[in-house]
Design an enzyme around this catalytic site. Sequence first.
Site, PDB file in Angstrom:
ATOM      1  N   GLY A  74       0.734  -1.327  -0.141  1.00 32.83           N
ATOM      2  CA  GLY A  74      -0.075   0.014  -0.165  1.00 32.83           C
ATOM      3  C   GLY A  74       0.806   1.168  -0.046  1.00 32.83           C
ATOM      4  N   THR A  75       1.755   1.125   0.766  1.00 37.17           N
ATOM      5  CA  THR A  75       2.760   2.383   0.719  1.00 37.17           C
ATOM      6  C   THR A  75       3.411   2.722  -0.441  1.00 37.17           C
ATOM      7  OG1 THR A  75       3.369   1.718   3.097  1.00 37.17           O
ATOM      8  CG2 THR A  75       4.871   3.283   1.879  1.00 37.17           C
ATOM      9  N   ASN A 157      -7.337   4.943   9.085  1.00 37.77           N
ATOM     10  CA  ASN A 157      -6.802   3.829   9.702  1.00 37.77           C
ATOM     11  C   ASN A 157      -6.557   4.218  11.360  1.00 37.77           C
ATOM     12  OD1 ASN A 157      -4.735   5.547   8.737  1.00 37.77           O
ATOM     13  ND2 ASN A 157      -3.361   4.552  10.107  1.00 37.77           N
ATOM     14  N   GLN A 185      -7.382   0.812   3.947  1.00 37.72           N
ATOM     15  CA  GLN A 185      -8.349   0.127   5.154  1.00 37.72           C
ATOM     16  C   GLN A 185      -9.705   0.272   4.459  1.00 37.72           C
ATOM     17  OE1 GLN A 185      -7.791  -0.504   8.371  1.00 37.72           O
ATOM     18  NE2 GLN A 185      -5.672   0.086   8.180  1.00 37.72           N
ATOM     19  N   ALA A 206      -2.972  -5.804   0.086  1.00 34.91           N
ATOM     20  CA  ALA A 206      -3.497  -7.013   0.277  1.00 34.91           C
ATOM     21  C   ALA A 206      -3.474  -7.449   1.993  1.00 34.91           C
ATOM     22  CB  ALA A 206      -2.784  -8.282  -0.461  1.00 34.91           C
ATOM     23  N   HIS A 207      -2.474  -6.946   2.415  1.00 31.52           N
ATOM     24  CA  HIS A 207      -2.526  -7.757   4.026  1.00 31.52           C
ATOM     25  C   HIS A 207      -3.523  -6.935   5.035  1.00 31.52           C
ATOM     26  CE1 HIS A 207      -0.261  -4.828   6.465  1.00 31.52           C
ATOM     27  NE2 HIS A 207       0.187  -4.094   5.502  1.00 31.52           N
ATOM     28  N   THR A 243      10.382  -7.834 -11.982  1.00 32.84           N
ATOM     29  CA  THR A 243       9.443  -9.313 -11.982  1.00 32.84           C
ATOM     30  C   THR A 243       8.472  -9.081 -11.140  1.00 32.84           C
ATOM     31  OG1 THR A 243      11.681 -10.154 -13.131  1.00 32.84           O
ATOM     32  CG2 THR A 243       9.809 -11.546 -12.164  1.00 32.84           C
ATOM     33  N   CYS A 331       2.674   1.762  13.232  1.00 38.37           N
ATOM     34  CA  CYS A 331       3.925   2.505  13.189  1.00 38.37           C
ATOM     35  C   CYS A 331       4.475   3.104  13.984  1.00 38.37           C
ATOM     36  CB  CYS A 331       4.142   3.235  11.561  1.00 38.37           C
ATOM     37  SG  CYS A 331       3.009   2.527  10.458  1.00 38.37           S
TER      38      CYS A 331
HETATM   39  C1  PLP Z   1      -1.478  -0.090   5.982  1.00 39.77           C
HETATM   40  C2  PLP Z   1      -1.904   1.255   5.349  1.00 39.77           C
HETATM   41  C3  PLP Z   1      -0.916   1.801   4.446  1.00 39.77           C
HETATM   42  C4  PLP Z   1       0.267   1.057   4.121  1.00 39.77           C
HETATM   43  O1  PLP Z   1       0.223  -0.186   3.509  1.00 39.77           O
HETATM   44  P1  PLP Z   1       1.492  -1.352   3.516  1.00 39.77           P
HETATM   45  O2  PLP Z   1       0.724  -2.266   2.602  1.00 39.77           O
HETATM   46  O3  PLP Z   1       1.260  -1.849   5.037  1.00 39.77           O
HETATM   47  O4  PLP Z   1       2.432  -0.820   2.986  1.00 39.77           O
HETATM   48  C5  PLP Z   1      -1.371   2.834   3.835  1.00 39.77           C
HETATM   49  N1  PLP Z   1      -2.598   3.518   3.822  1.00 39.77           N
HETATM   50  C6  PLP Z   1      -3.395   3.186   5.036  1.00 39.77           C
HETATM   51  C7  PLP Z   1      -4.682   3.862   5.327  1.00 39.77           C
HETATM   52  C8  PLP Z   1      -3.050   1.853   5.835  1.00 39.77           C
HETATM   53  O5  PLP Z   1      -3.858   1.569   6.819  1.00 39.77           O
END
Ligand code: PLP
Length: 388
Positions: A74-75, A157, A185, A206-207, A243, A331
Site C-alpha cells: 500500500g505504501t 486507519n 483500510q 493485500a494484508h 519481475t 508504525c
Molecule cells: C496499512 C496502510 C498503509 C500502508 O500499507 P502497507 O501495505 O502496509 O505498506 C497505507 N495507508 C493506510 C490507510 C493503511 O492502513
Amino acid sequence: MNQDKQVYLDYAATTPVDARVMQVMLPYFSESFGNPSSIHRFGQTVESALENARLTIAQTMDCLPEEIIFTSCGTESDNLALRGSAFLARKERGANHLLISPVEHHAISRTAEQLASLHGFELEYLPVDSFGRTSAEDVACCLRPDTAIVSVIYANNEIGTLNPIANIGRLCRSRGITFHTDAVQAAGYLTLNVNSLTTDLISIGAHKFYGPKGIGALYIRKGLNILPSQTGGNQEYGYRAGTQNIPYIVGMAEALHLTQAEKEDRTELLKPLRDHLIGSILEEIPDVQLTGHPEERLPNHVSFIFKGVDGNALLMMLDMEGFACSSGSACKTGNPEPSDVLTSIGFTRDWALGSLRVTLGMYTTASEIEGFLQVLPKVVSELRKISP
Ligand SMILES: *Cc1c(COP(=O)(O)O)cnc(C)c1O
C-alpha cells in the site's frame, strides 16, 4: 504467555492470510515458478495467472485490467500515485501545488512533505472537521488551477472515519484535477467501484484484507499520465519495472474477490459488536472520548482517547491480560509523541497520548468482546491510579 489464548483485536494493523487465499498461492512458489516475461511455456503459464489476477481485480473495481498496476505494498502505491502525479503535472502544466488531508497515513503525508521540502512543491492541508472528515466544499475552496494532485484518505486507519470520496471525486473531475484516494483500510468493507468513486488513482494493500503482506496495487485511470516510480523492464505497462511477485499477486486477487463478495456479511457481523463496544466503553469509563465519526466509520473500527492514561502502558497491560490492541497507527508504537492525526483534529497532547484502537475482523467473536469489556475498565482505572 500462550499466544493461542491471546485475543487479536488489531485487524487494522494487519490480518492473517485467509486459508482459501493460501491455497491458490501455493502452486506459484514451486510448480509454476516461471518468469511472466519469458516467451516459453514456463513463462506463459504464470503470465496467464498474472493477467487473470489483474482481470479479477479489475472486475471487482469495475475498471479495465490495464488500469491495475501491481506494487509491493500500500505504501508503494501511495508513493507512486503522489510522486508520479506531482512530477508529471509539473512537467506537463507547471503545476506545483499539492493538496492533502491532514489525517493521511504517513505513506501519503511523509511523501508529500518530502516533495515539498526536497523538490519545491507547495504543500497545503485541507480543512477537516473534528471527526477528521473533509467535504467536497472544503476541497472546492482550496483547489487551484496549478494543483497537481488532491489526495484524501477513504477510511482512516487511526480513527475509522470515512470520507465522502465520490463527492470529492466528482468535484476534482469537473475541474480537471487529478484525485487520489488511499483505500488501504477501506478495501475490506467499502465499494472500490472506480465509476461510483470517480477517482483517478486508488491505492490498496493485500494484508489489510486477509491477503499476504508485501503486495499492493494502484488503480490508474486510463488516459491519466503519471511518472513511473521504478524504471527498468517494461513490466506493469512501464509504470513499475521489476519481475512481478506472482504468488502474492494471485493471493491478493483472490483475497480482494472474497473480501468484496463478503463485505456486507462481515459488516453485518461486526457493526453490532463495534457499537456494543463503543456504547459500553462510553458508559462505563469516565473521562473517555470516542475519536472519529460515530456513524460514518469503518464497521470494524473502535477508537478512543482516555484522559490521564499513558497509551503505551495501556497497550502493554492489555497485552498481559490477553488482548492485542493498538494506539492508532502500528508504525507509531513506542513513540511517545501524540499522533498527528489526533492533534490535527483538535485533541490536546494530554488527551491524545491516551489513545486506544480496537479493530475487529472475521475471526472476532462476541465472547471475545465481552472478555475485553470485562478487562478494559479495570486496566484504565489501575493506570489512572499510578499516573502522576
Ligand atoms: C496499512 C496502510 C498503509 C500502508 O500499507 P502497507 O501495505 O502496509 O505498506 C497505507 N495507508 C493506510 C490507510 C493503511 O492502513
